[in-house]
Write a protein that holds these residues in place. Sequence first.
Motif, PDB file in Angstrom:
ATOM      1  N   ASN A 110       5.162  -4.257  12.508  1.00 10.90           N
ATOM      2  CA  ASN A 110       5.089  -5.419  13.385  1.00 10.90           C
ATOM      3  C   ASN A 110       3.711  -5.503  14.037  1.00 10.90           C
ATOM      4  OD1 ASN A 110       5.204  -3.390  15.296  1.00 10.90           O
ATOM      5  ND2 ASN A 110       6.799  -4.351  16.536  1.00 10.90           N
ATOM      6  N   TRP A 111       3.535  -6.511  14.874  1.00 10.57           N
ATOM      7  CA  TRP A 111       2.208  -6.786  15.420  1.00 10.57           C
ATOM      8  C   TRP A 111       1.640  -5.601  16.198  1.00 10.57           C
ATOM      9  CZ3 TRP A 111      -1.466 -10.363  14.802  1.00 10.57           C
ATOM     10  CH2 TRP A 111      -2.482 -10.429  15.749  1.00 10.57           C
ATOM     11  N   SER A 112       2.479  -5.019  17.050  1.00 13.45           N
ATOM     12  CA  SER A 112       1.990  -3.928  17.897  1.00 13.45           C
ATOM     13  C   SER A 112       1.894  -2.606  17.153  1.00 13.45           C
ATOM     14  CB  SER A 112       2.921  -3.763  19.095  1.00 13.45           C
ATOM     15  OG  SER A 112       4.180  -3.262  18.673  1.00 13.45           O
ATOM     16  N   GLY A 113       2.526  -2.546  16.013  1.00 14.34           N
ATOM     17  CA  GLY A 113       2.586  -1.277  15.291  1.00 14.34           C
ATOM     18  C   GLY A 113       3.688  -0.374  15.787  1.00 14.34           C
ATOM     19  N   GLY A 114       4.441  -0.861  16.756  1.00 17.02           N
ATOM     20  CA  GLY A 114       5.497  -0.045  17.323  1.00 17.02           C
ATOM     21  C   GLY A 114       6.738   0.040  16.457  1.00 17.02           C
ATOM     22  N   TYR A 115       6.835  -0.836  15.488  1.00 19.23           N
ATOM     23  CA  TYR A 115       7.951  -0.796  14.547  1.00 19.23           C
ATOM     24  C   TYR A 115       7.411  -0.694  13.133  1.00 19.23           C
ATOM     25  CZ  TYR A 115      11.599  -2.358  11.415  1.00 19.23           C
ATOM     26  OH  TYR A 115      12.473  -2.445  10.365  1.00 19.23           O
ATOM     27  N   THR A 116       7.913   0.254  12.399  1.00 21.46           N
ATOM     28  CA  THR A 116       7.583   0.374  10.983  1.00 21.46           C
ATOM     29  C   THR A 116       8.854   0.631  10.196  1.00 21.46           C
ATOM     30  OG1 THR A 116       7.115   2.740  11.211  1.00 21.46           O
ATOM     31  CG2 THR A 116       5.225   1.239  11.325  1.00 21.46           C
ATOM     32  N   TYR A 117       8.804   0.212   8.963  1.00 16.96           N
ATOM     33  CA  TYR A 117       9.921   0.442   8.032  1.00 16.96           C
ATOM     34  C   TYR A 117       9.327   0.971   6.736  1.00 16.96           C
ATOM     35  CZ  TYR A 117      12.866  -0.698   4.073  1.00 16.96           C
ATOM     36  OH  TYR A 117      13.560  -0.629   2.902  1.00 16.96           O
ATOM     37  N   TYR A 118      10.037   1.911   6.121  1.00 15.51           N
ATOM     38  CA  TYR A 118       9.638   2.430   4.813  1.00 15.51           C
ATOM     39  C   TYR A 118      10.856   2.502   3.907  1.00 15.51           C
ATOM     40  CZ  TYR A 118       5.396   3.980   7.195  1.00 15.51           C
ATOM     41  OH  TYR A 118       4.226   4.023   7.910  1.00 15.51           O
ATOM     42  N   ALA A 119      10.653   2.145   2.670  1.00 16.25           N
ATOM     43  CA  ALA A 119      11.702   2.372   1.687  1.00 16.25           C
ATOM     44  C   ALA A 119      11.899   3.872   1.516  1.00 16.25           C
ATOM     45  CB  ALA A 119      11.300   1.745   0.347  1.00 16.25           C
ATOM     46  N   ASP A 120      13.110   4.254   1.210  1.00 13.13           N
ATOM     47  CA  ASP A 120      13.393   5.680   1.024  1.00 13.13           C
ATOM     48  C   ASP A 120      12.508   6.295  -0.056  1.00 13.13           C
ATOM     49  OD1 ASP A 120      16.997   5.432   1.589  1.00 13.13           O
ATOM     50  OD2 ASP A 120      15.323   5.659   2.981  1.00 13.13           O
ATOM     51  N   VAL A 135       9.474   5.918  -0.631  1.00  9.79           N
ATOM     52  CA  VAL A 135       8.097   6.218  -0.227  1.00  9.79           C
ATOM     53  C   VAL A 135       8.014   6.932   1.107  1.00  9.79           C
ATOM     54  CG1 VAL A 135       7.315   4.187  -1.499  1.00  9.79           C
ATOM     55  CG2 VAL A 135       7.618   4.044   0.991  1.00  9.79           C
ATOM     56  N   LYS A 136       9.143   7.091   1.755  1.00 12.27           N
ATOM     57  CA  LYS A 136       9.157   7.697   3.087  1.00 12.27           C
ATOM     58  C   LYS A 136       8.562   9.106   3.038  1.00 12.27           C
ATOM     59  CE  LYS A 136      12.652   6.227   5.256  1.00 12.27           C
ATOM     60  NZ  LYS A 136      14.034   6.006   5.731  1.00 12.27           N
ATOM     61  N   GLY A 137       7.664   9.379   3.971  1.00 14.87           N
ATOM     62  CA  GLY A 137       7.011  10.673   4.022  1.00 14.87           C
ATOM     63  C   GLY A 137       5.748  10.760   3.182  1.00 14.87           C
ATOM     64  N   ARG A 138       5.518   9.757   2.339  1.00 14.97           N
ATOM     65  CA  ARG A 138       4.314   9.763   1.484  1.00 14.97           C
ATOM     66  C   ARG A 138       3.373   8.599   1.796  1.00 14.97           C
ATOM     67  NH1 ARG A 138       4.882   8.864  -3.798  1.00 14.97           N
ATOM     68  NH2 ARG A 138       6.795   7.639  -3.597  1.00 14.97           N
ATOM     69  N   PHE A 139       3.928   7.466   2.177  1.00 13.35           N
ATOM     70  CA  PHE A 139       3.120   6.278   2.458  1.00 13.35           C
ATOM     71  C   PHE A 139       3.076   6.050   3.969  1.00 13.35           C
ATOM     72  CE2 PHE A 139       3.865   3.755  -1.758  1.00 13.35           C
ATOM     73  CZ  PHE A 139       3.497   4.873  -2.484  1.00 13.35           C
ATOM     74  N   ILE A 140       1.953   5.499   4.408  1.00 13.69           N
ATOM     75  CA  ILE A 140       1.796   5.146   5.820  1.00 13.69           C
ATOM     76  C   ILE A 140       1.218   3.743   5.916  1.00 13.69           C
ATOM     77  CG2 ILE A 140       0.694   5.715   8.009  1.00 13.69           C
ATOM     78  CD1 ILE A 140       0.457   8.608   6.990  1.00 13.69           C
ATOM     79  N   ILE A 141       1.918   2.884   6.640  1.00  8.66           N
ATOM     80  CA  ILE A 141       1.432   1.522   6.868  1.00  8.66           C
ATOM     81  C   ILE A 141       0.790   1.469   8.242  1.00  8.66           C
ATOM     82  CG2 ILE A 141       3.639   0.677   7.817  1.00  8.66           C
ATOM     83  CD1 ILE A 141       3.035  -2.007   6.389  1.00  8.66           C
ATOM     84  N   ASN A 193       0.007   8.525  -0.450  1.00 10.58           N
ATOM     85  CA  ASN A 193      -0.275   9.919  -0.765  1.00 10.58           C
ATOM     86  C   ASN A 193       0.781  10.470  -1.719  1.00 10.58           C
ATOM     87  OD1 ASN A 193      -2.443   9.915   1.155  1.00 10.58           O
ATOM     88  ND2 ASN A 193      -0.943  10.255   2.789  1.00 10.58           N
ATOM     89  N   SER A 194       0.457  11.582  -2.335  1.00  6.92           N
ATOM     90  CA  SER A 194       1.386  12.244  -3.255  1.00  6.92           C
ATOM     91  C   SER A 194       1.978  11.251  -4.245  1.00  6.92           C
ATOM     92  CB  SER A 194       2.507  12.935  -2.466  1.00  6.92           C
ATOM     93  OG  SER A 194       1.990  13.868  -1.547  1.00  6.92           O
TER      94      SER A 194
END
Length: 118
Positions: A51-61, A63-69, A83-84
Amino acid sequence: VQLQASGGGLVQAGGSLRLSCAASGRTSSRDVMGWFRQAPGKEREHVATINWSGGYTYYADSVKGRFIISRDNAKNTVNLQMNSLKPEDTAVYYCAAKASGDWSSAYWGQGTQVTVSS
Protein backbone atom coordinates in the motif's frame (compact mmCIF):
# COMPACT_ATOMS: atom_id res chain seq x y z
CA VAL A 1 -1.54 6.24 -14.87
CA GLN A 2 1.42 4.84 -16.74
CA LEU A 3 3.62 2.05 -15.49
CA GLN A 4 6.98 0.99 -16.86
CA ALA A 5 8.52 -2.22 -15.57
CA SER A 6 12.19 -3.07 -15.93
CA GLY A 7 14.89 -5.26 -14.49
CA GLY A 8 14.04 -8.65 -15.89
CA GLY A 9 16.62 -10.97 -17.34
CA LEU A 10 18.23 -14.38 -17.23
CA VAL A 11 19.60 -15.66 -13.95
CA GLN A 12 20.70 -19.01 -12.58
CA ALA A 13 18.72 -20.76 -9.90
CA GLY A 14 19.62 -19.39 -6.50
CA GLY A 15 20.40 -15.98 -7.91
CA SER A 16 18.69 -12.64 -7.46
CA LEU A 17 17.02 -10.00 -9.58
CA ARG A 18 15.47 -6.66 -8.75
CA LEU A 19 12.47 -5.49 -10.72
CA SER A 20 11.45 -1.86 -10.78
CA CYS A 21 8.23 -0.19 -11.84
CA ALA A 22 8.27 3.51 -12.63
CA ALA A 23 4.85 5.09 -12.19
CA SER A 24 3.36 8.36 -13.35
CA GLY A 25 -0.06 9.91 -13.27
CA ARG A 26 -2.63 10.49 -10.57
CA THR A 27 -1.23 9.36 -7.24
CA SER A 28 -4.64 8.51 -5.87
CA SER A 29 -5.01 5.94 -8.64
CA ARG A 30 -1.88 4.10 -7.52
CA ASP A 31 -2.41 3.98 -3.80
CA VAL A 32 -1.92 0.22 -3.97
CA MET A 33 0.77 -1.29 -6.16
CA GLY A 34 1.32 -4.89 -7.00
CA TRP A 35 3.36 -7.36 -8.98
CA PHE A 36 1.84 -10.21 -10.94
CA ARG A 37 3.40 -12.87 -13.11
CA GLN A 38 2.29 -15.19 -15.85
CA ALA A 39 4.14 -18.23 -17.07
CA PRO A 40 3.38 -19.86 -20.43
CA GLY A 41 0.23 -21.93 -20.22
CA LYS A 42 -0.55 -20.80 -16.70
CA GLU A 43 -2.93 -18.31 -15.18
CA ARG A 44 -1.74 -14.98 -13.95
CA GLU A 45 -0.50 -15.14 -10.38
CA HIS A 46 -0.66 -12.34 -7.87
CA VAL A 47 2.86 -12.19 -6.44
CA ALA A 48 2.99 -9.22 -4.06
CA THR A 49 1.19 -6.04 -3.04
CA ILE A 50 2.11 -2.93 -1.09
CA ASN A 51 0.00 0.00 0.00
CA TRP A 52 0.95 3.66 -0.15
CA SER A 53 2.59 3.85 3.26
CA GLY A 54 4.26 0.50 2.94
CA GLY A 55 2.58 -0.56 6.13
CA TYR A 56 0.69 -3.33 4.40
CA THR A 57 2.27 -5.96 2.20
CA TYR A 58 1.02 -9.21 0.75
CA TYR A 59 3.01 -12.09 -0.69
CA ALA A 60 1.91 -15.22 -2.44
CA ASP A 61 2.90 -18.34 -0.55
CA SER A 62 5.10 -19.34 -3.47
CA VAL A 63 7.39 -16.33 -2.94
CA LYS A 64 7.05 -15.63 0.76
CA GLY A 65 10.44 -15.34 2.43
CA ARG A 66 12.25 -14.90 -0.90
CA PHE A 67 10.73 -11.78 -2.49
CA ILE A 68 10.47 -8.32 -0.98
CA ILE A 69 8.23 -5.57 -2.32
CA SER A 70 9.02 -1.95 -1.53
CA ARG A 71 8.12 1.49 -2.81
CA ASP A 72 9.66 4.94 -2.92
CA ASN A 73 6.85 7.45 -3.32
CA ALA A 74 9.27 10.33 -3.78
CA LYS A 75 10.72 8.55 -6.81
CA ASN A 76 7.39 7.06 -7.91
CA THR A 77 8.83 3.58 -8.02
CA VAL A 78 7.87 0.16 -6.75
CA ASN A 79 10.48 -2.56 -6.56
CA LEU A 80 10.44 -6.30 -6.24
CA GLN A 81 13.62 -7.82 -4.86
CA MET A 82 13.67 -11.47 -5.85
CA ASN A 83 16.11 -13.72 -4.04
CA SER A 84 16.76 -17.46 -4.10
CA LEU A 85 15.17 -17.65 -7.50
CA LYS A 86 13.85 -20.96 -8.74
CA PRO A 87 13.13 -22.18 -12.27
CA GLU A 88 9.43 -22.06 -11.42
CA ASP A 89 9.75 -18.29 -10.96
CA THR A 90 10.23 -18.01 -14.71
CA ALA A 91 7.45 -15.80 -16.07
CA VAL A 92 6.59 -12.42 -17.45
CA TYR A 93 6.25 -10.06 -14.52
CA TYR A 94 3.79 -7.17 -14.57
CA CYS A 95 3.33 -4.26 -12.23
CA ALA A 96 -0.12 -2.90 -11.55
CA ALA A 97 -1.68 0.01 -9.69
CA LYS A 98 -5.07 0.68 -8.26
CA ALA A 99 -6.84 3.11 -5.99
CA SER A 100 -8.75 0.49 -4.06
CA GLY A 101 -11.00 -2.51 -4.56
CA ASP A 102 -10.05 -5.49 -6.64
CA TRP A 103 -7.54 -5.61 -9.47
CA SER A 104 -10.08 -5.76 -12.27
CA SER A 105 -9.98 -1.99 -12.63
CA ALA A 106 -6.23 -1.63 -12.13
CA TYR A 107 -3.71 0.02 -14.41
CA TRP A 108 -1.14 -2.34 -15.89
CA GLY A 109 2.36 -1.91 -17.16
CA GLN A 110 4.04 -3.89 -19.88
CA GLY A 111 5.70 -7.05 -18.70
CA THR A 112 9.33 -7.82 -18.11
CA GLN A 113 10.63 -11.33 -18.70
CA VAL A 114 12.33 -13.21 -15.89
CA THR A 115 14.00 -16.48 -16.79
CA VAL A 116 15.60 -18.69 -14.17
CA SER A 117 17.81 -21.47 -15.45
CA SER A 118 18.39 -24.66 -13.52
